[in-house]
Design a protein around this motif. Sequence first.
Motif, PDB file in Angstrom:
ATOM      1  N   ALA A  79       8.947 -22.655 -75.129  1.00  0.00           N
ATOM      2  CA  ALA A  79       9.552 -21.436 -75.866  1.00  0.00           C
ATOM      3  C   ALA A  79       8.885 -20.990 -76.964  1.00  0.00           C
ATOM      4  CB  ALA A  79      11.036 -22.019 -76.153  1.00  0.00           C
ATOM      5  N   ALA A  80       8.335 -22.017 -77.683  1.00  0.00           N
ATOM      6  CA  ALA A  80       7.624 -21.992 -78.989  1.00  0.00           C
ATOM      7  C   ALA A  80       6.291 -21.135 -78.798  1.00  0.00           C
ATOM      8  CB  ALA A  80       7.515 -23.056 -79.763  1.00  0.00           C
ATOM      9  N   THR A  81       5.785 -21.105 -77.563  1.00  0.00           N
ATOM     10  CA  THR A  81       4.400 -20.575 -77.435  1.00  0.00           C
ATOM     11  C   THR A  81       4.288 -19.256 -76.637  1.00  0.00           C
ATOM     12  OG1 THR A  81       3.763 -23.092 -77.308  1.00  0.00           O
ATOM     13  CG2 THR A  81       1.985 -21.350 -76.426  1.00  0.00           C
ATOM     14  N   PRO A  82       4.052 -18.445 -77.206  1.00  0.00           N
ATOM     15  CA  PRO A  82       4.073 -17.080 -76.283  1.00  0.00           C
ATOM     16  C   PRO A  82       3.180 -17.170 -75.445  1.00  0.00           C
ATOM     17  CG  PRO A  82       4.076 -16.687 -78.596  1.00  0.00           C
ATOM     18  CD  PRO A  82       3.902 -18.031 -78.522  1.00  0.00           C
ATOM     19  N   GLY A  83       3.572 -16.595 -73.896  1.00  0.00           N
ATOM     20  CA  GLY A  83       2.794 -16.709 -72.935  1.00  0.00           C
ATOM     21  C   GLY A  83       2.465 -18.031 -72.110  1.00  0.00           C
ATOM     22  N   ALA A  84       3.335 -19.010 -72.761  1.00  0.00           N
ATOM     23  CA  ALA A  84       2.872 -20.298 -71.909  1.00  0.00           C
ATOM     24  C   ALA A  84       3.675 -20.192 -70.453  1.00  0.00           C
ATOM     25  CB  ALA A  84       3.461 -21.497 -72.893  1.00  0.00           C
ATOM     26  N   VAL A  85       3.295 -20.764 -69.580  1.00  0.00           N
ATOM     27  CA  VAL A  85       4.121 -20.749 -68.339  1.00  0.00           C
ATOM     28  C   VAL A  85       4.462 -22.234 -68.118  1.00  0.00           C
ATOM     29  CG1 VAL A  85       3.606 -20.679 -65.852  1.00  0.00           C
ATOM     30  CG2 VAL A  85       2.359 -18.984 -67.362  1.00  0.00           C
ATOM     31  N   LEU A  86       5.604 -22.472 -67.808  1.00  0.00           N
ATOM     32  CA  LEU A  86       6.234 -23.566 -67.374  1.00  0.00           C
ATOM     33  C   LEU A  86       5.656 -24.341 -66.344  1.00  0.00           C
ATOM     34  CD1 LEU A  86       9.971 -22.191 -67.905  1.00  0.00           C
ATOM     35  CD2 LEU A  86       9.033 -24.116 -69.201  1.00  0.00           C
ATOM     36  N   ASN A  87       5.359 -25.450 -66.567  1.00  0.00           N
ATOM     37  CA  ASN A  87       4.726 -26.588 -65.577  1.00  0.00           C
ATOM     38  C   ASN A  87       5.827 -27.614 -65.054  1.00  0.00           C
ATOM     39  OD1 ASN A  87       4.449 -28.201 -67.564  1.00  0.00           O
ATOM     40  ND2 ASN A  87       2.612 -28.949 -66.635  1.00  0.00           N
ATOM     41  N   ILE A  88       6.997 -27.390 -65.541  1.00  0.00           N
ATOM     42  CA  ILE A  88       8.243 -28.203 -65.445  1.00  0.00           C
ATOM     43  C   ILE A  88       9.167 -27.410 -64.874  1.00  0.00           C
ATOM     44  CG2 ILE A  88       7.534 -29.821 -67.069  1.00  0.00           C
ATOM     45  CD1 ILE A  88       9.973 -28.707 -68.820  1.00  0.00           C
ATOM     46  N   SER A  89      10.147 -28.023 -64.222  1.00  0.00           N
ATOM     47  CA  SER A  89      11.571 -27.327 -63.835  1.00  0.00           C
ATOM     48  C   SER A  89      12.541 -28.076 -64.445  1.00  0.00           C
ATOM     49  CB  SER A  89      11.764 -27.029 -62.394  1.00  0.00           C
ATOM     50  OG  SER A  89      10.588 -26.296 -61.610  1.00  0.00           O
ATOM     51  N   VAL A  90      13.633 -27.185 -64.691  1.00  0.00           N
ATOM     52  CA  VAL A  90      14.760 -28.286 -65.531  1.00  0.00           C
ATOM     53  C   VAL A  90      15.959 -27.811 -64.339  1.00  0.00           C
ATOM     54  CG1 VAL A  90      16.219 -28.392 -67.461  1.00  0.00           C
ATOM     55  CG2 VAL A  90      14.201 -27.841 -67.703  1.00  0.00           C
ATOM     56  N   VAL A  91      16.553 -29.104 -63.805  1.00  0.00           N
ATOM     57  CA  VAL A  91      17.724 -28.911 -62.967  1.00  0.00           C
ATOM     58  C   VAL A  91      18.884 -29.588 -63.283  1.00  0.00           C
ATOM     59  CG1 VAL A  91      18.262 -29.533 -60.375  1.00  0.00           C
ATOM     60  CG2 VAL A  91      15.979 -28.900 -61.126  1.00  0.00           C
ATOM     61  N   ALA A  92      20.004 -28.825 -63.051  1.00  0.00           N
ATOM     62  CA  ALA A  92      21.420 -29.577 -63.510  1.00  0.00           C
ATOM     63  C   ALA A  92      21.605 -30.772 -62.476  1.00  0.00           C
ATOM     64  CB  ALA A  92      22.624 -28.402 -63.357  1.00  0.00           C
ATOM     65  N   GLU A  93      21.974 -31.859 -63.251  1.00  0.00           N
ATOM     66  CA  GLU A  93      22.205 -32.924 -62.258  1.00  0.00           C
ATOM     67  C   GLU A  93      23.700 -32.860 -61.870  1.00  0.00           C
ATOM     68  OE1 GLU A  93      21.630 -37.976 -62.383  1.00  0.00           O
ATOM     69  OE2 GLU A  93      22.011 -36.839 -64.255  1.00  0.00           O
ATOM     70  N   GLU A  94      24.487 -32.239 -62.644  1.00  0.00           N
ATOM     71  CA  GLU A  94      25.909 -32.143 -62.239  1.00  0.00           C
ATOM     72  C   GLU A  94      26.393 -30.722 -62.812  1.00  0.00           C
ATOM     73  OE1 GLU A  94      28.196 -34.927 -64.695  1.00  0.00           O
ATOM     74  OE2 GLU A  94      26.469 -35.262 -65.887  1.00  0.00           O
ATOM     75  N   ASP A  95      27.420 -30.377 -62.581  1.00  0.00           N
ATOM     76  CA  ASP A  95      27.914 -29.016 -63.322  1.00  0.00           C
ATOM     77  C   ASP A  95      27.694 -29.318 -65.010  1.00  0.00           C
ATOM     78  OD1 ASP A  95      28.647 -28.397 -60.781  1.00  0.00           O
ATOM     79  OD2 ASP A  95      30.751 -28.672 -61.240  1.00  0.00           O
ATOM     80  N   SER A  96      27.182 -28.416 -65.402  1.00  0.00           N
ATOM     81  CA  SER A  96      26.538 -28.496 -66.736  1.00  0.00           C
ATOM     82  C   SER A  96      26.618 -27.115 -67.495  1.00  0.00           C
ATOM     83  CB  SER A  96      25.183 -28.783 -66.822  1.00  0.00           C
ATOM     84  OG  SER A  96      24.750 -30.138 -66.210  1.00  0.00           O
ATOM     85  N   GLU A  97      27.218 -27.177 -68.969  1.00  0.00           N
ATOM     86  CA  GLU A  97      27.013 -26.022 -69.857  1.00  0.00           C
ATOM     87  C   GLU A  97      25.745 -26.225 -70.680  1.00  0.00           C
ATOM     88  OE1 GLU A  97      31.306 -24.379 -71.156  1.00  0.00           O
ATOM     89  OE2 GLU A  97      31.016 -26.525 -71.647  1.00  0.00           O
ATOM     90  N   ILE A  98      24.859 -25.145 -70.925  1.00  0.00           N
ATOM     91  CA  ILE A  98      23.607 -24.998 -71.576  1.00  0.00           C
ATOM     92  C   ILE A  98      23.822 -23.914 -72.646  1.00  0.00           C
ATOM     93  CG2 ILE A  98      21.407 -25.048 -71.524  1.00  0.00           C
ATOM     94  CD1 ILE A  98      22.662 -27.304 -69.751  1.00  0.00           C
TER      95      ILE A  98
END
Length: 224
Positions: free
Chosen positions: A88-107
């Motif tokens: 988020a802090a690096t303009p143009g950076a492409v995510l090489n990770i994914s973030v997955v909800a392990e359970e029902d979640s609020e973010i």
Amino acid sequence: MKKYLPILKTCPFFSGLEDGEILSILSCLNASVVSRGRDSYIFSAGDETDVMGLVLSGSALIIQEDLWGHRNILSKCRPGAFFGEPYAATPGAVLNISVVAEEDSEILLLNVRRLLVTCATACVHHQKIIRNLVSVLANKILIFNDKITHVSKRTTREKLLSYLSVESVRKGSLSFDIPFDRQQLADYLCVERAAMSAELSKLRKEGILKTNRNHFELYINNNG
């Protein structure tokens, strides 16, 4: 946003801030709350993002996946934990990770790039939050350094003992819970679950540890 203050006040990102200051920062960073169901993707590899996430409820897994579906778990985020800050802090950076909800979640999503420019509202808390963000990023580096230490070991046994030793020291006890189930632990250590289960069985027979689900007890009088 007021109802989330109890969890936000436990987060290092808001360390040293009063309730009113936290609410001011949330407004400054265009905070928004999203809900995600179990196994839903919050961030996906290949995308770009200008927001970082904070788990308000539930939990999320930071993962890497290849084209064949092999999963490598980098870390687990519980309430109060951040993810996606460097991207988020690096303009143009492409995510090489994914973030997955392990359970029902609020973010909670925060536009971190607004911290990197002069605050349009002359926010008096700007510098304090930047210092806190640096601390959060430094802690994330330490977490990933631990993972590198574990997976660099040559054998499944060595990886297990490295991980459990660090967790024991972190918890200050030889009896502790870990945040992963068996499959997640195997994915985190980059080993096959069957091989890991076999090593755990051997370690139990050798009197080095006892385990019940995600609870472990270590015995240091034995040589591993």
